[in-house]
Design a protein around this motif. Sequence first.
Motif, PDB file in Angstrom:
ATOM      1  N   TRP A  67      42.139  25.316  34.527  1.00 54.20           N
ATOM      2  CA  TRP A  67      43.549  25.158  34.162  1.00 54.20           C
ATOM      3  C   TRP A  67      43.670  24.387  32.847  1.00 54.20           C
ATOM      4  N   ALA A  68      43.776  25.110  31.760  1.00 56.32           N
ATOM      5  CA  ALA A  68      43.797  24.498  30.429  1.00 56.32           C
ATOM      6  C   ALA A  68      45.014  23.597  30.232  1.00 56.32           C
ATOM      7  N   ASP A  69      46.189  24.030  30.686  1.00 47.61           N
ATOM      8  CA  ASP A  69      47.404  23.238  30.484  1.00 47.61           C
ATOM      9  C   ASP A  69      47.317  21.890  31.181  1.00 47.61           C
ATOM     10  N   GLU A  70      46.726  21.849  32.372  1.00 44.97           N
ATOM     11  CA  GLU A  70      46.599  20.585  33.089  1.00 44.97           C
ATOM     12  C   GLU A  70      45.707  19.626  32.310  1.00 44.97           C
ATOM     13  N   TYR A  77      53.999  31.045  39.130  1.00 42.26           N
ATOM     14  CA  TYR A  77      53.331  32.274  38.684  1.00 42.26           C
ATOM     15  C   TYR A  77      52.611  32.097  37.354  1.00 42.26           C
ATOM     16  N   ALA A  78      53.170  31.308  36.458  1.00 35.80           N
ATOM     17  CA  ALA A  78      52.527  31.115  35.147  1.00 35.80           C
ATOM     18  C   ALA A  78      51.142  30.512  35.310  1.00 35.80           C
ATOM     19  N   ASN A  79      50.965  29.609  36.284  1.00 35.92           N
ATOM     20  CA  ASN A  79      49.653  29.007  36.524  1.00 35.92           C
ATOM     21  C   ASN A  79      48.667  30.059  37.015  1.00 35.92           C
ATOM     22  N   PHE A  80      49.127  30.930  37.892  1.00 37.81           N
ATOM     23  CA  PHE A  80      48.298  32.009  38.428  1.00 37.81           C
ATOM     24  C   PHE A  80      47.844  32.938  37.303  1.00 37.81           C
ATOM     25  N   ASP A  81      48.771  33.280  36.420  1.00 39.07           N
ATOM     26  CA  ASP A  81      48.442  34.163  35.308  1.00 39.07           C
ATOM     27  C   ASP A  81      47.421  33.503  34.386  1.00 39.07           C
ATOM     28  N   GLN A  82      47.541  32.200  34.174  1.00 36.88           N
ATOM     29  CA  GLN A  82      46.583  31.485  33.336  1.00 36.88           C
ATOM     30  C   GLN A  82      45.201  31.458  33.985  1.00 36.88           C
ATOM     31  N   TRP A  83      45.176  31.294  35.321  1.00 35.65           N
ATOM     32  CA  TRP A  83      43.894  31.298  36.039  1.00 35.65           C
ATOM     33  C   TRP A  83      43.195  32.637  35.855  1.00 35.65           C
ATOM     34  N   LEU A  84      43.941  33.732  35.965  1.00 32.19           N
ATOM     35  CA  LEU A  84      43.331  35.053  35.775  1.00 32.19           C
ATOM     36  C   LEU A  84      42.702  35.180  34.390  1.00 32.19           C
ATOM     37  N   SER A  85      43.395  34.647  33.385  1.00 32.60           N
ATOM     38  CA  SER A  85      42.897  34.775  32.022  1.00 32.60           C
ATOM     39  C   SER A  85      41.697  33.891  31.761  1.00 32.60           C
ATOM     40  N   GLY A  86      41.468  32.865  32.618  1.00 24.86           N
ATOM     41  CA  GLY A  86      40.388  31.918  32.379  1.00 24.86           C
ATOM     42  C   GLY A  86      39.170  32.115  33.248  1.00 24.86           C
ATOM     43  N   THR A  87      39.135  33.190  34.038  1.00 21.88           N
ATOM     44  CA  THR A  87      38.011  33.416  34.934  1.00 21.88           C
ATOM     45  C   THR A  87      37.379  34.772  34.664  1.00 21.88           C
ATOM     46  N   GLN A  88      36.192  34.973  35.213  1.00 22.12           N
ATOM     47  CA  GLN A  88      35.510  36.259  35.121  1.00 22.12           C
ATOM     48  C   GLN A  88      35.375  36.809  36.536  1.00 22.12           C
ATOM     49  N   LEU A  89      36.380  37.567  36.965  1.00 16.63           N
ATOM     50  CA  LEU A  89      36.413  38.070  38.329  1.00 16.63           C
ATOM     51  C   LEU A  89      35.737  39.430  38.418  1.00 16.63           C
ATOM     52  N   GLU A  90      35.093  39.687  39.565  1.00 16.90           N
ATOM     53  CA  GLU A  90      34.400  40.951  39.762  1.00 16.90           C
ATOM     54  C   GLU A  90      35.363  42.074  40.107  1.00 16.90           C
ATOM     55  N   ARG A  91      36.511  41.719  40.671  1.00 14.33           N
ATOM     56  CA  ARG A  91      37.488  42.725  41.054  1.00 14.33           C
ATOM     57  C   ARG A  91      38.876  42.285  40.596  1.00 14.33           C
ATOM     58  N   GLU A  92      39.659  43.257  40.196  1.00 21.30           N
ATOM     59  CA  GLU A  92      40.996  42.943  39.682  1.00 21.30           C
ATOM     60  C   GLU A  92      41.898  42.481  40.821  1.00 21.30           C
ATOM     61  N   LEU A  93      42.610  41.378  40.605  1.00 17.01           N
ATOM     62  CA  LEU A  93      43.557  40.904  41.609  1.00 17.01           C
ATOM     63  C   LEU A  93      44.865  41.679  41.507  1.00 17.01           C
ATOM     64  N   LYS A  94      45.435  41.984  42.634  1.00 17.80           N
ATOM     65  CA  LYS A  94      46.716  42.675  42.673  1.00 17.80           C
ATOM     66  C   LYS A  94      47.845  41.641  42.682  1.00 17.80           C
ATOM     67  N   ILE A  95      48.991  42.039  42.164  1.00 20.55           N
ATOM     68  CA  ILE A  95      50.116  41.109  42.094  1.00 20.55           C
ATOM     69  C   ILE A  95      50.540  40.679  43.492  1.00 20.55           C
ATOM     70  N   GLN A  96      50.393  41.574  44.504  1.00 17.80           N
ATOM     71  CA  GLN A  96      50.769  41.215  45.867  1.00 17.80           C
ATOM     72  C   GLN A  96      49.946  40.048  46.390  1.00 17.80           C
ATOM     73  N   GLU A  97      48.716  39.879  45.889  1.00 20.90           N
ATOM     74  CA  GLU A  97      47.854  38.819  46.365  1.00 20.90           C
ATOM     75  C   GLU A  97      48.283  37.450  45.860  1.00 20.90           C
ATOM     76  N   TYR A  98      49.238  37.438  44.975  1.00 17.80           N
ATOM     77  CA  TYR A  98      49.735  36.171  44.474  1.00 17.80           C
ATOM     78  C   TYR A  98      50.328  35.316  45.593  1.00 17.80           C
ATOM     79  N   SER A  99      50.852  35.975  46.625  1.00 17.20           N
ATOM     80  CA  SER A  99      51.554  35.242  47.681  1.00 17.20           C
ATOM     81  C   SER A  99      50.667  34.236  48.391  1.00 17.20           C
ATOM     82  N   VAL A 100      49.362  34.497  48.498  1.00 21.20           N
ATOM     83  CA  VAL A 100      48.411  33.599  49.152  1.00 21.20           C
ATOM     84  C   VAL A 100      47.246  33.371  48.202  1.00 21.20           C
TER      85      VAL A 100
END
Length: 336
Positions: A118-121, A262-285
């Motif tokens: 989390w760069a902003d933190e 949501y902005a924090n979640f979007d920043q996390w996606l941009s700062g990680t190297q995930l093996e599978r793309e996260l879906k927007i629905q998964e944001y809830s948990v």
Amino acid sequence: MRYGYWMPVFGGWLRNVPDEGMAASWDYVKALTQRSEQLGYDLSLIAELNLNDIKGVEQPALDAWSTAAALAAVTESIELMVAVRPNFHHPALFAKAAANIDRISGGRLALNVVSSWWADEAKQYGLQFDQHDDRYARTEEWLKVVDGLWTEDRFTFHGQFYSTEDAICSPKPAKRPTVYAGGESEKAKTMIATQCDAYVMHGDAADAIAPKIADMAARREATGGAPMQYGMAAYAIVRDSEVEAKRELERITTVDKLPAGYANFDQWLSGTQLERELKIQEYSVSNRGLRPNLVGTPEQLKERIEEYEAAGLDLLLLQMSPQAEEMERFAAQVMN
């Protein structure tokens, strides 16, 4: 299977439900942890963020390490796995404080080493924020310093990020805390297989978890280290009928508008190297907690947990809402 749970230090885990009936307060987590021991839970994961990643940055979030120290004094059996981010803690000072907390707990402290995302933190708190591979390079050094101070009478180290000179850490921990870590990049997996004791994963189906465990086990064997432990995050909904469970699932995953975090979640996606793309629905948990599909009747959950045991998993890190009530139900209907 060992059963652990995420301490609700952010006031819950549902990003689409503002009030889950569990305040981010000392009174709540104290009562929850003491009750969880009585119910037979093995471990609690205490996340470390200074800002609230779930409910939005303006909302309260409990400090991980002062909470852990207080819980160490008022609990008896539960393992306290506390997240720690190397760029937020000087390793020599951390080793001293953590050894004391372990002594207070009677040897129940464990670390969940997190290479910050989390760069902003970090910017708000005036701290160094490294790029992805540099974060793991820092973590490698940080772990060497902490482990050296815990195991040697005097410890000298000179690295890229940290230096010590004949440093003393006394008293030592009652026992060396287990070091858990997660990560999906090649750099992360190499570091974890070499320096950590346990690998923790985001939630996923059993047939996706099995090859991850096999890969890490092979990496570990190549280092000559002892076998690792394997844990996974999961969100659990247990009801008397599948219809009731799915109704609750629909309630928590319905997104009418993007919540405050949501902005924090979007920043996390941009700062990680995930093996599978996260879906927007998964944001809830968080932590891909719905992918394991621990949603259904007690019998259905038991069957799915058996699949994870067969895959080599030995620890579930559960999120539930509201945590206290749902942990009671899960313990009575699934664990026992």
